[in-house]
Design an enzyme around this catalytic site. Structure first.
Site, PDB file in Angstrom:
ATOM      1  N   PRO A 248      -8.777   8.567   3.341  1.00  0.00           N
ATOM      2  CA  PRO A 248      -8.104   7.514   4.100  1.00  0.00           C
ATOM      3  C   PRO A 248      -7.654   6.311   3.284  1.00  0.00           C
ATOM      4  O   PRO A 248      -6.943   5.454   3.805  1.00  0.00           O
ATOM      5  CB  PRO A 248      -9.164   7.099   5.134  1.00  0.00           C
ATOM      6  CG  PRO A 248     -10.469   7.490   4.523  1.00  0.00           C
ATOM      7  CD  PRO A 248     -10.180   8.739   3.753  1.00  0.00           C
ATOM      8  N   GLY A 249      -8.019   6.260   2.011  1.00  0.00           N
ATOM      9  CA  GLY A 249      -7.506   5.189   1.170  1.00  0.00           C
ATOM     10  C   GLY A 249      -6.067   5.387   0.745  1.00  0.00           C
ATOM     11  O   GLY A 249      -5.415   4.434   0.296  1.00  0.00           O
TER      12      GLY A 249
ATOM     13  N   GLU B 199      -1.525  33.260  -0.784  1.00  0.00           N
ATOM     14  CA  GLU B 199      -2.360  34.099   0.070  1.00  0.00           C
ATOM     15  C   GLU B 199      -2.344  35.566  -0.347  1.00  0.00           C
ATOM     16  O   GLU B 199      -3.189  36.339   0.107  1.00  0.00           O
ATOM     17  CB  GLU B 199      -1.929  33.945   1.525  1.00  0.00           C
ATOM     18  CG  GLU B 199      -2.208  32.541   2.072  1.00  0.00           C
ATOM     19  CD  GLU B 199      -1.766  32.379   3.508  1.00  0.00           C
ATOM     20  OE1 GLU B 199      -1.129  33.317   4.030  1.00  0.00           O
ATOM     21  OE2 GLU B 199      -2.040  31.325   4.097  1.00  0.00           O
TER      22      GLU B 199
ATOM     23  N   ARG C  93      -5.478  27.091  -5.764  1.00  0.00           N
ATOM     24  CA  ARG C  93      -4.962  25.788  -5.358  1.00  0.00           C
ATOM     25  C   ARG C  93      -4.316  25.143  -6.572  1.00  0.00           C
ATOM     26  O   ARG C  93      -4.992  24.709  -7.501  1.00  0.00           O
ATOM     27  CB  ARG C  93      -6.100  24.917  -4.807  1.00  0.00           C
ATOM     28  CG  ARG C  93      -6.657  25.389  -3.476  1.00  0.00           C
ATOM     29  CD  ARG C  93      -5.597  25.396  -2.397  1.00  0.00           C
ATOM     30  NE  ARG C  93      -6.143  25.559  -1.053  1.00  0.00           N
ATOM     31  CZ  ARG C  93      -5.410  25.640   0.038  1.00  0.00           C
ATOM     32  NH1 ARG C  93      -4.075  25.578  -0.048  1.00  0.00           N
ATOM     33  NH2 ARG C  93      -5.968  25.787   1.223  1.00  0.00           N
TER      34      ARG C  93
ATOM     35  N   GLU D 131      -4.554  30.371  12.463  1.00  0.00           N
ATOM     36  CA  GLU D 131      -4.985  30.428  11.069  1.00  0.00           C
ATOM     37  C   GLU D 131      -6.131  31.415  10.874  1.00  0.00           C
ATOM     38  O   GLU D 131      -6.191  32.129   9.867  1.00  0.00           O
ATOM     39  CB  GLU D 131      -5.393  29.040  10.579  1.00  0.00           C
ATOM     40  CG  GLU D 131      -4.244  28.050  10.494  1.00  0.00           C
ATOM     41  CD  GLU D 131      -3.177  28.453   9.483  1.00  0.00           C
ATOM     42  OE1 GLU D 131      -3.465  29.274   8.585  1.00  0.00           O
ATOM     43  OE2 GLU D 131      -2.047  27.936   9.583  1.00  0.00           O
TER      44      GLU D 131
ATOM     45  N   ARG E   9       0.836  -1.191   0.000  1.00  0.00           N
ATOM     46  CA  ARG E   9       0.000   0.000   0.000  1.00  0.00           C
ATOM     47  C   ARG E   9       0.875   1.247   0.000  1.00  0.00           C
ATOM     48  O   ARG E   9       1.837   1.337   0.762  1.00  0.00           O
ATOM     49  CB  ARG E   9      -0.918   0.020   1.229  1.00  0.00           C
ATOM     50  CG  ARG E   9      -1.958  -1.104   1.248  1.00  0.00           C
ATOM     51  CD  ARG E   9      -3.016  -0.879   0.183  1.00  0.00           C
ATOM     52  NE  ARG E   9      -4.014  -1.961   0.165  1.00  0.00           N
ATOM     53  CZ  ARG E   9      -3.991  -2.966  -0.701  1.00  0.00           C
ATOM     54  NH1 ARG E   9      -2.996  -3.054  -1.589  1.00  0.00           N
ATOM     55  NH2 ARG E   9      -4.926  -3.890  -0.673  1.00  0.00           N
TER      56      ARG E   9
ATOM     57  N   GLU F  23      -3.900  11.944   6.438  1.00  0.00           N
ATOM     58  CA  GLU F  23      -4.276  13.328   6.748  1.00  0.00           C
ATOM     59  C   GLU F  23      -5.587  13.378   7.522  1.00  0.00           C
ATOM     60  O   GLU F  23      -6.607  12.853   7.094  1.00  0.00           O
ATOM     61  CB  GLU F  23      -4.414  14.159   5.477  1.00  0.00           C
ATOM     62  CG  GLU F  23      -4.814  15.602   5.776  1.00  0.00           C
ATOM     63  CD  GLU F  23      -5.044  16.434   4.532  1.00  0.00           C
ATOM     64  OE1 GLU F  23      -5.387  17.627   4.679  1.00  0.00           O
ATOM     65  OE2 GLU F  23      -4.892  15.905   3.417  1.00  0.00           O
TER      66      GLU F  23
ATOM     67  N   GLU G 281      -5.447  34.311   8.219  1.00  0.00           N
ATOM     68  CA  GLU G 281      -6.150  34.284   6.935  1.00  0.00           C
ATOM     69  C   GLU G 281      -7.369  35.189   6.887  1.00  0.00           C
ATOM     70  O   GLU G 281      -7.704  35.713   5.820  1.00  0.00           O
ATOM     71  CB  GLU G 281      -6.572  32.847   6.600  1.00  0.00           C
ATOM     72  CG  GLU G 281      -5.387  31.925   6.349  1.00  0.00           C
ATOM     73  CD  GLU G 281      -5.790  30.638   5.662  1.00  0.00           C
ATOM     74  OE1 GLU G 281      -7.008  30.384   5.486  1.00  0.00           O
ATOM     75  OE2 GLU G 281      -4.881  29.868   5.300  1.00  0.00           O
TER      76      GLU G 281
ATOM     77  N   ALA H 218      -8.028  27.886   7.037  1.00  0.00           N
ATOM     78  CA  ALA H 218      -7.478  26.581   7.403  1.00  0.00           C
ATOM     79  C   ALA H 218      -5.961  26.614   7.308  1.00  0.00           C
ATOM     80  O   ALA H 218      -5.378  27.514   6.703  1.00  0.00           O
ATOM     81  CB  ALA H 218      -8.040  25.495   6.483  1.00  0.00           C
TER      82      ALA H 218
END
Length: 219
Positions: A120-121, A150, A69, A98, A42, A125, A102, A81
């Site tokens: 989660p695969g 930013e 992004r 944050e 994995r 995180e 921000e 965030a």
């Protein structure tokens, strides 16, 4: 920032091989014994974790930031965030930092809204989304100096109901923003009675010790 999750005995990690270590993430391959005794490889992206903040003002407007992004080549509407990348910093303190950096805001009331694993695969995180209320704007002379993406970040407030509609219309797609906005709608419907304290235990362990109590963090 949290204790390591306990691996079920039937999924024993037999070998772990580092592949890459970057500024934020790492990549490794794990050889894992499956429940039937076979062994599978994995790929796992290691991540320090993150916090996001559903900041809600007295008019029930949600604070949204919009920033570029690069991996998805898009500007996205998101919640304030950031990464849990300061050694020893409790998630709540990171969230306060944050929100200050921000959105130029402080909050007098903090609760846990929702916890989630981003994907989660393939990655460990973990994100904690806080509900922050009793908002106070930071003075111009105190504000954080923006850099990188930013620099072009914008901040606005939209009614919570409008934010929910934006999620359902596919206009908000950031995972923690989607989860936080929908969770806020559900929490409001129950009169905010199911909110957890800001220093609640994380899904994989106990919050790190801090000399600063949760009550003293309600600035």
């Amino acid at each position: 920032m949290t204790e390591e999750p306990t691996t079920p005995s039937e999924y024993e990690v037999l070998n772990s091989t580092p592949i890459f270590t970057g500024r934020v993430i790492s990549l490794r391959t794990d050889e894992v014994r499956m429940s039937d005794g076979t062994v599978a490889t994995r790929e796992v992206v290691g991540h320090p974790g993150a916090v996001a903040i559903l900041a809600l003002d007295e008019q029930e407007r949600v604070v949204l930031v919009n920033q570029y992004r690069h991996p998805v080549r898009s500007y996205l509407d998101e919640l304030p965030a950031g990464l849990l990348d300061v050694d020893g910093e409790p998630p709540l303190v990171g969230a306060q930092r944050e929100l200050f950096e921000e959105a130029a805001l402080r909050a007098g009331d903090w609760d846990v809204l929702v916890d989630l694993y981003a994907s989660p695969g393939m990655t460990d995180e973990w994100v904690r989304v806080y509900l922050a209320r009793d908002l106070v704007e930071v003075g111009e002379d105190e504000r954080f100096v923006a850099e990188h993406e930013e620099i072009t970040m914008t901040v606005r407030r939209v009614p919570l109901d409008q934010a929910i509609s934006m999620v359902l219309a596919g206009e908000v797609t950031n995972a923690s923003a989607v989860a936080g906005i929908l969770a806020a709608g559900a929490a409001r419907a129950s009169g905010w009675s199911q909110l957890r304290p800001a220093d609640s235990a994380t899904p994989v362990g106990t919050m790190p010790d801090s000399a600063t109590s949760a009550n003293s963090l309600r600035t």
